[in-house]
Design a protein around this motif. Structure first.
Motif, PDB file in Angstrom:
ATOM      1  N   ASP A  32      68.961  72.432  44.540  1.00 58.24           N
ATOM      2  CA  ASP A  32      68.578  71.937  44.748  1.00 58.24           C
ATOM      3  C   ASP A  32      66.356  73.051  45.988  1.00 58.24           C
ATOM      4  N   MET A  33      65.392  71.797  45.848  1.00 53.35           N
ATOM      5  CA  MET A  33      64.676  72.890  46.789  1.00 53.35           C
ATOM      6  C   MET A  33      63.766  71.448  47.948  1.00 53.35           C
ATOM      7  N   LEU A  34      64.113  72.127  49.208  1.00 52.87           N
ATOM      8  CA  LEU A  34      63.320  71.185  50.345  1.00 52.87           C
ATOM      9  C   LEU A  34      62.274  72.185  51.301  1.00 52.87           C
ATOM     10  N   HIS A  35      60.976  71.179  51.599  1.00 49.04           N
ATOM     11  CA  HIS A  35      60.119  71.751  52.652  1.00 49.04           C
ATOM     12  C   HIS A  35      60.141  71.278  53.703  1.00 49.04           C
ATOM     13  N   GLN A  36      59.147  71.874  54.506  1.00 51.99           N
ATOM     14  CA  GLN A  36      58.792  72.246  55.875  1.00 51.99           C
ATOM     15  C   GLN A  36      58.228  70.847  56.030  1.00 51.99           C
ATOM     16  N   SER A  37      57.234  70.572  54.684  1.00 52.45           N
ATOM     17  CA  SER A  37      56.247  69.526  55.206  1.00 52.45           C
ATOM     18  C   SER A  37      56.848  68.301  54.444  1.00 52.45           C
ATOM     19  N   THR A  38      57.370  67.465  53.370  1.00 48.90           N
ATOM     20  CA  THR A  38      57.636  66.642  52.527  1.00 48.90           C
ATOM     21  C   THR A  38      59.625  66.481  52.947  1.00 48.90           C
ATOM     22  N   ASP A  39      60.221  67.615  53.977  1.00 45.23           N
ATOM     23  CA  ASP A  39      61.644  67.299  53.872  1.00 45.23           C
ATOM     24  C   ASP A  39      61.968  67.530  55.594  1.00 45.23           C
ATOM     25  N   PHE A  40      61.399  67.930  56.939  1.00 45.07           N
ATOM     26  CA  PHE A  40      62.280  68.473  57.872  1.00 45.07           C
ATOM     27  C   PHE A  40      60.743  68.014  58.127  1.00 45.07           C
ATOM     28  N   PRO A  41      61.173  66.737  59.553  1.00 45.01           N
ATOM     29  CA  PRO A  41      60.127  66.946  59.945  1.00 45.01           C
ATOM     30  C   PRO A  41      59.845  67.349  61.269  1.00 45.01           C
ATOM     31  N   SER A  42      58.708  67.127  61.896  1.00 43.33           N
ATOM     32  CA  SER A  42      58.873  67.688  63.745  1.00 43.33           C
ATOM     33  C   SER A  42      59.898  67.252  63.843  1.00 43.33           C
ATOM     34  N   GLY A  43      60.837  68.460  64.581  1.00 49.16           N
ATOM     35  CA  GLY A  43      61.967  68.595  65.396  1.00 49.16           C
ATOM     36  C   GLY A  43      62.701  68.309  64.869  1.00 49.16           C
ATOM     37  N   THR A  44      62.587  68.586  63.640  1.00 51.49           N
ATOM     38  CA  THR A  44      64.041  68.607  62.692  1.00 51.49           C
ATOM     39  C   THR A  44      64.978  70.470  63.418  1.00 51.49           C
ATOM     40  N   ARG A  46      66.735  74.322  62.831  1.00 51.80           N
ATOM     41  CA  ARG A  46      67.389  74.865  61.691  1.00 51.80           C
ATOM     42  C   ARG A  46      68.926  74.672  61.369  1.00 51.80           C
ATOM     43  N   TYR A  47      70.008  74.179  62.845  1.00 52.00           N
ATOM     44  CA  TYR A  47      71.416  74.048  62.381  1.00 52.00           C
ATOM     45  C   TYR A  47      71.045  72.478  61.271  1.00 52.00           C
ATOM     46  N   THR A  48      70.154  71.773  61.654  1.00 54.33           N
ATOM     47  CA  THR A  48      70.316  70.346  60.957  1.00 54.33           C
ATOM     48  C   THR A  48      69.444  70.857  59.761  1.00 54.33           C
ATOM     49  N   ALA A  49      68.460  71.407  58.826  1.00 57.65           N
ATOM     50  CA  ALA A  49      67.835  71.599  57.504  1.00 57.65           C
ATOM     51  C   ALA A  49      69.472  72.365  57.321  1.00 57.65           C
ATOM     52  N   GLY A  50      69.938  73.316  57.318  1.00 63.98           N
ATOM     53  CA  GLY A  50      70.903  73.685  56.755  1.00 63.98           C
ATOM     54  C   GLY A  50      71.882  73.305  56.289  1.00 63.98           C
ATOM     55  N   TRP A  51      72.380  72.268  57.486  1.00 66.36           N
ATOM     56  CA  TRP A  51      73.575  70.785  57.062  1.00 66.36           C
ATOM     57  C   TRP A  51      73.041  70.555  56.294  1.00 66.36           C
ATOM     58  N   ARG A  52      71.457  69.981  56.249  1.00 61.31           N
ATOM     59  CA  ARG A  52      71.175  69.025  55.594  1.00 61.31           C
ATOM     60  C   ARG A  52      70.650  69.403  53.588  1.00 61.31           C
ATOM     61  N   ALA A  53      70.388  70.553  53.553  1.00 59.40           N
ATOM     62  CA  ALA A  53      69.884  71.722  52.960  1.00 59.40           C
ATOM     63  C   ALA A  53      70.681  71.729  51.611  1.00 59.40           C
ATOM     64  N   VAL A  54      71.878  72.436  52.733  1.00 55.71           N
ATOM     65  CA  VAL A  54      72.981  72.630  51.782  1.00 55.71           C
ATOM     66  C   VAL A  54      73.690  71.203  51.447  1.00 55.71           C
ATOM     67  N   GLY A  55      74.090  70.725  51.951  1.00 52.39           N
ATOM     68  CA  GLY A  55      74.798  68.755  52.183  1.00 52.39           C
ATOM     69  C   GLY A  55      73.610  68.539  50.824  1.00 52.39           C
ATOM     70  N   ALA A  56      72.398  68.599  50.531  1.00 49.54           N
ATOM     71  CA  ALA A  56      71.931  67.437  49.553  1.00 49.54           C
ATOM     72  C   ALA A  56      72.782  68.344  48.530  1.00 49.54           C
ATOM     73  N   GLU A 113      55.594  78.347  53.822  1.00 55.34           N
ATOM     74  CA  GLU A 113      55.712  77.573  54.650  1.00 55.34           C
ATOM     75  C   GLU A 113      57.902  77.356  55.108  1.00 55.34           C
ATOM     76  N   PHE A 114      58.260  76.711  55.306  1.00 55.38           N
ATOM     77  CA  PHE A 114      59.980  76.733  55.386  1.00 55.38           C
ATOM     78  C   PHE A 114      60.147  75.845  54.663  1.00 55.38           C
ATOM     79  N   THR A 115      61.023  76.422  53.957  1.00 57.57           N
ATOM     80  CA  THR A 115      61.248  76.212  52.136  1.00 57.57           C
ATOM     81  C   THR A 115      62.881  77.082  51.948  1.00 57.57           C
ATOM     82  N   PHE A 157      62.548  60.309  64.652  1.00 53.18           N
ATOM     83  CA  PHE A 157      61.142  61.740  64.352  1.00 53.18           C
ATOM     84  C   PHE A 157      60.578  61.166  64.984  1.00 53.18           C
ATOM     85  N   GLU A 158      60.011  60.460  64.867  1.00 51.58           N
ATOM     86  CA  GLU A 158      58.463  59.764  64.548  1.00 51.58           C
ATOM     87  C   GLU A 158      58.471  59.173  66.280  1.00 51.58           C
TER      88      GLU A 158
END
Length: 294
Positions: A32-44, A46-56, A113-115, A157-158
């Motif tokens: 899978d591939m995830l991007h800052q602009s489409t998958d990680f809202p402002s406030g996410t 990096r711990y959450t990004a690691g969990w969510r990306a690998v979790g997907a 961008e963070f990907t 997040f919003e």
């Protein structure tokens, strides 16, 4: 062409494509591939990004009815920061550990961008892989967990409630539930594209229809904390996607056994019908709407 058209093209070209993961011998593999602009809202974080990306990717392993073995990730960013990188790896390691697997490394790269690109592998049980193509008329349509968790998180997040939003983004991959379902489910996939689109994909793969009971669909309680409008709540639960629950079909006679064996809530929401009946919710057509990677 859009993503679904591209995937259809590749499915025709590649014999291993078409399910949540490819089956190679007794191993399943997915990426899978995830991007800052489409998958990680402002406030996410990096711990959450690691969990969510690998979790997907672990969710795709679960959808095949396989045990999780290991995962790797490509971490790309405009620059590398000590605490961000370490936090990402900790999140990736923790989500793997939560399902009995291991995070074993990956690659680093510079990017605009963070990907994150992740790959997970798993081993099939003695029951083999559960594909999307085996649904049988009369089976019950079921889901694990609740739906709309990600939709609620996006609203949090919003609204600036990042702590709660991050908690909701750290979803539990349903690997244990997937292996418990392996000997019962006739068809299965995860709900990353949303319940509505997932049902359309299962319907297409299995050449069947679905009759869904709207009141039976388990909507996450957090959705009702973000809206009091029933229609908005329904759309959040069925079309926003990225909830990573399992959507499956099982014989009616297996539901009791499954509930005893799974570590997650398990809800029957409908019935498999003849293809000519199409996909309906309370008798009305179910639109093919859901998450689109763009």
């Amino acid at each position: 062409m859009d993503e679904r058209t591209a995937l259809s093209l590749l499915t025709d070209e590649l014999s291993h494509a078409g399910d949540d993961a490819a089956v190679v011998g007794s191993t399943v593999i997915t990426t899978d591939m995830l991007h800052q602009s489409t998958d990680f809202p402002s406030g996410t974080t990096r711990y959450t990004a690691g969990w969510r990306a690998v979790g997907a990717s672990l969710s795709d392993v679960a959808a095949m009815g396989a045990d999780a073995t290991a995962a790797v990730a490509v971490y790309a960013d405009t620059e590398f920061k000590n605490e961000e990188l370490l936090s990402f790896v900790r999140g990736a390691s923790d989500v793997c550990e939560s399902v009995g697997g291991s995070y074993v490394g990956g690659d680093l790269d510079q990017h605009s961008e963070f990907t994150v690109a992740t790959t997970a592998i798993g081993e099939l049980t003695e029951h083999g892989a559960v594909l999307r193509s085996g649904a049988t008329v009369g089976d019950r349509v079921c889901v694990t967990g609740t739906l709309g968790r990600t939709a609620a998180a996006l609203q949090y997040f919003e609204d600036g409630e990042s702590e709660l939003a991050n908690d909701l983004f750290q979803f539990p991959p349903r690997v244990a539930a997937g292996t418990a379902l392996a000997c019962h489910a006739t068809a299965m996939m995860d709900s990353s594209d949303g319940l509505a689109r997932s049902l359309h994909q299962l319907s297409e793969a299995s050449n069947c229809g679905f009759r869904i009971d709207r009141d039976a669909v388990p909507i996450d309680a957090h959705v009702y904390e973000t809206t009091t409008d029933a229609e908005i709540a329904w759309e959040a639960a069925t079309t926003v996607g990225e909830d990573f629950e399992l959507v499956c079909t099982v014989p009616e006679s297996s539901i009791g056994q499954i509930k005893e064996k799974t570590d997650a809530p398990f809800t029957a929401i409908g019935t498999v019908t003849e293809q000519t009946e199409g996909l309906t919710v309370n008798g009305e057509p179910l639109a093919d709407e859901g998450y689109t990677h763009s």
